[in-house]
Write a protein that holds these residues in place. Structure first.
Motif, mmCIF file in Angstrom:
data_model
loop_
_atom_site.group_PDB
_atom_site.id
_atom_site.type_symbol
_atom_site.label_atom_id
_atom_site.label_comp_id
_atom_site.label_asym_id
_atom_site.label_seq_id
_atom_site.Cartn_x
_atom_site.Cartn_y
_atom_site.Cartn_z
ATOM 1 N N UNK A 47 0.845 -1.202 0.000
ATOM 2 C CA UNK A 47 0.000 0.000 0.000
ATOM 3 C C UNK A 47 0.879 1.250 0.000
ATOM 4 N N UNK A 48 1.935 1.212 0.812
ATOM 5 C CA UNK A 48 2.859 2.335 0.912
ATOM 6 C C UNK A 48 3.460 2.684 -0.452
ATOM 7 N N UNK A 49 3.905 1.656 -1.166
ATOM 8 C CA UNK A 49 4.539 1.875 -2.473
ATOM 9 C C UNK A 49 3.545 2.444 -3.478
ATOM 10 N N UNK A 50 2.328 1.876 -3.518
ATOM 11 C CA UNK A 50 1.326 2.351 -4.476
ATOM 12 C C UNK A 50 1.005 3.825 -4.226
ATOM 13 N N UNK A 51 0.809 4.169 -2.975
ATOM 14 C CA UNK A 51 0.461 5.556 -2.644
ATOM 15 C C UNK A 51 1.604 6.511 -2.981
ATOM 16 N N UNK A 52 2.835 6.110 -2.697
ATOM 17 C CA UNK A 52 3.970 6.970 -3.031
ATOM 18 C C UNK A 52 4.117 7.146 -4.537
ATOM 19 N N UNK A 99 2.508 15.126 2.515
ATOM 20 C CA UNK A 99 3.944 14.913 2.388
ATOM 21 C C UNK A 99 4.306 13.435 2.501
ATOM 22 N N UNK A 100 3.488 12.642 3.182
ATOM 23 C CA UNK A 100 3.768 11.220 3.376
ATOM 24 C C UNK A 100 2.574 10.398 2.896
ATOM 25 N N UNK A 101 2.332 10.317 1.590
ATOM 26 C CA UNK A 101 1.149 9.595 1.092
ATOM 27 C C UNK A 101 1.176 8.111 1.443
ATOM 28 N N UNK A 161 8.763 9.797 12.734
ATOM 29 C CA UNK A 161 7.488 9.694 13.435
ATOM 30 C C UNK A 161 6.737 11.011 13.375
ATOM 31 N N UNK A 162 5.425 10.929 13.590
ATOM 32 C CA UNK A 162 4.625 12.149 13.685
ATOM 33 C C UNK A 162 4.123 12.371 15.111
#
Length: 487
Positions: free
Chosen positions: A245-250, A259-261, A384-385
């Motif tokens: 999911x992380x890769x697709x969104x980026x 900034x961090x999709x 981290x946020x």
């Protein structure tokens, strides 16, 4: 006869002189000691009384601040941690320590002057100068070092905890998504290969770790979200696992406006999977994880199974053998991520045991003694946020969690099959684990789910569970109400 008389007379003159020299020497040392214990007192007694009064007032002010901090620590540990992590107060404290070091050394030197060193005997002069120099060195060194540590902590907080947006607990719990990022030459960016939700009671620190397999399929998304519009029936398709999911969104960052999709999309997915509101995330680059372990002097683990070092895109270069041992950073990294000889689900269990060991073994004393190393390693590996304003809250919760049991629930076979997960059942499992951790009586559906965790449905599964128990299989750490006893 005359020689004896002159010796007696000479002795009668020497004794008062020696006594006077000793008194003057003691006076010089006393003035220096007074300045060490109470800066300004020597000047008030034998020097510039105005400087003495000002110094004593400043010193009493420091003592008053120390007393206030002591009272705060006794009544509100969270309040103390919040003060200790406030960037403005840290900056102020750093300059106060530097100015205090310079002023204190100046007062010690002045106290030495007030002791009239030129009038002392040669031996006494050497002693007085030596004691004075040692006190100047120790006092200034300690305060300058303290100022340096404050600067390191301030820089670390400003770099890693840059967010100022706080998130209130939901249903009495903070839910933090912990991501282990695995980067490599064959990958675009840092892909999260380890996903765990830490659900923490806001009052007691009682924690439930929820393990999410990286290869979880058909991941659902929040209705109305970018990912839901792109995948209304879930994240289906070849290679579309949870960690992708992380890769697709980026790769489609223009659709998100953030900034961090990748992180945003992953948190949305995890919320939909677990039914829990995510407050924050923390991403650890696993290639930098070993530096953190080394910074605190290693971590002691009860190794449950032989684990390969290397073997993921490289040759196996060694093994971590079973038994209780202290692991270096490199060994702890491979114990957490290796799956060459073991399964993904075994790896998830080992990761939870490493988390528990770090929680139990990272004492405030160890952190304080290694603050610079920890800060340097963490800047490179932690993203981290978590807001600066909530640092005090989480530091307090971490100390509370040390005295509490840690529960785990993981979405792994035979309870949940990653290729065809029952997400309603997933939510029931998580709800049951949290209810149990909070001391609530689980509802009937949750009890049925709990039963499936401890009572396999087939004789074959039961036999496998018995074998795993005898072998002390790390997979057990995925489903337990007391992670410490399982690890």
């Amino acid at each position: 006869m005359s020689d004896v008389r002159s010796s007696v007379i000479g002795g009668s003159y020497d004794r008062p002189a020696d006594t006077s020299a000793r008194i003057q020497f003691r006076r010089a040392l006393t003035l220096t000691g007074m300045t060490l214990v109470m800066p300004g007192s020597a000047q008030l007694v034998a020097g510039n009384k105005r400087i003495g009064r000002i110094s004593l007032r400043i010193w009493m002010g420091f003592l008053a601040v120390g007393l206030v901090l002591l009272l705060v620590s006794m009544t509100s540990r969270t309040g103390l941690f919040s003060l200790m992590t406030n960037p403005r107060l840290l900056t102020l404290g750093r300059w106060v320590l530097i100015a205090g070091a310079v002023a204190w050394v100046a007062l010690i030197i002045d106290a030495w002057r007030l002791g009239r060193p030129t009038e002392l005997k040669r031996g006494h002069q050497i002693w007085a100068a030596g004691v004075n120099s040692a006190l100047c060195f120790v006092t200034a060194g300690a305060m300058f070092f303290a100022a340096h540590l404050v600067a390191v902590q301030s820089s670390f907080i400003g770099t890693v905890f840059a967010s100022s947006t706080t998130s209130a607990p939901a249903d009495g719990r903070y839910n933090v998504l912990l991501l282990g990022g695995d980067s490599g030459p064959d990958r675009s960016g840092v892909r999260p290969d380890s996903l765990t939700v830490a659900s923490i009671d806001k009052d007691t620190g009682r924690t439930v770790l929820i393990g999410l397999p990286r290869n979880l399929e058909d991941v659902p998304f929040k209705p109305g979200s970018v990912m839901h519009k792109a995948f209304p029936d879930g994240f289906t398709g070849e290679g579309n696992y949870l960690n992708a999911v992380n890769t697709w969104a980026n790769n489609h960052a223009d659709l998100f406006g953030t900034k961090e999709p990748g992180i945003k999309a992953t948190m949305d997915a995890v919320e939909q999977i677990t039914g829990l509101k995510m407050n924050y995330y923390a991403l650890v680059n696993m290639h930098g994880f070993s530096k953190l372990i080394d910074a605190v002097g290693g971590v002691t683990m009860n190794v449950r199974e032989r684990t390969a070092i290397g073997g993921i895109g490289s040759p196996i270069r060694g093994y971590i053998e079973p038994g209780k041992k202290k692991l270096t950073g490199d060994q702890a990294l491979w114990y957490s991520r290796s799956r060459v000889l073991n399964s993904d689900f075994s790896r998830m269990g080992r990761q939870k045991c490493v988390m528990n060991a770090m929680l139990q073994q990272l004492s405030p004393k160890k952190v304080l003694m290694n603050v610079e190393k920890i800060a340097d390693s963490s800047k490179a590996l932690l993203t981290t946020d978590i807001a600066q304003q909530d640092l005090g809250v989480f530091m307090d919760l971490a100390l509370k969690a040390k005295s509490q049991k840690v529960s785990t629930v993981s979405l792994v076979p035979p309870v949940i099959y990653t290729g065809n997960p029952d997400y309603k059942k997933v939510r029931r499992m998580i709800s049951a684990a949290i209810d149990e951790a909070e001391g609530k009586k689980p509802a009937k559906p949750a009890q049925l789910v709990t039963a499936t965790l401890t009572m396999p449905q087939t004789e074959q599964q039961k036999a496998q569970a018995e074998v795993a128990a005898k072998k002390k299989d790390p997979v057990k750490a995925n489903q337990t109400s007391d992670l410490g006893s399982t690890c």
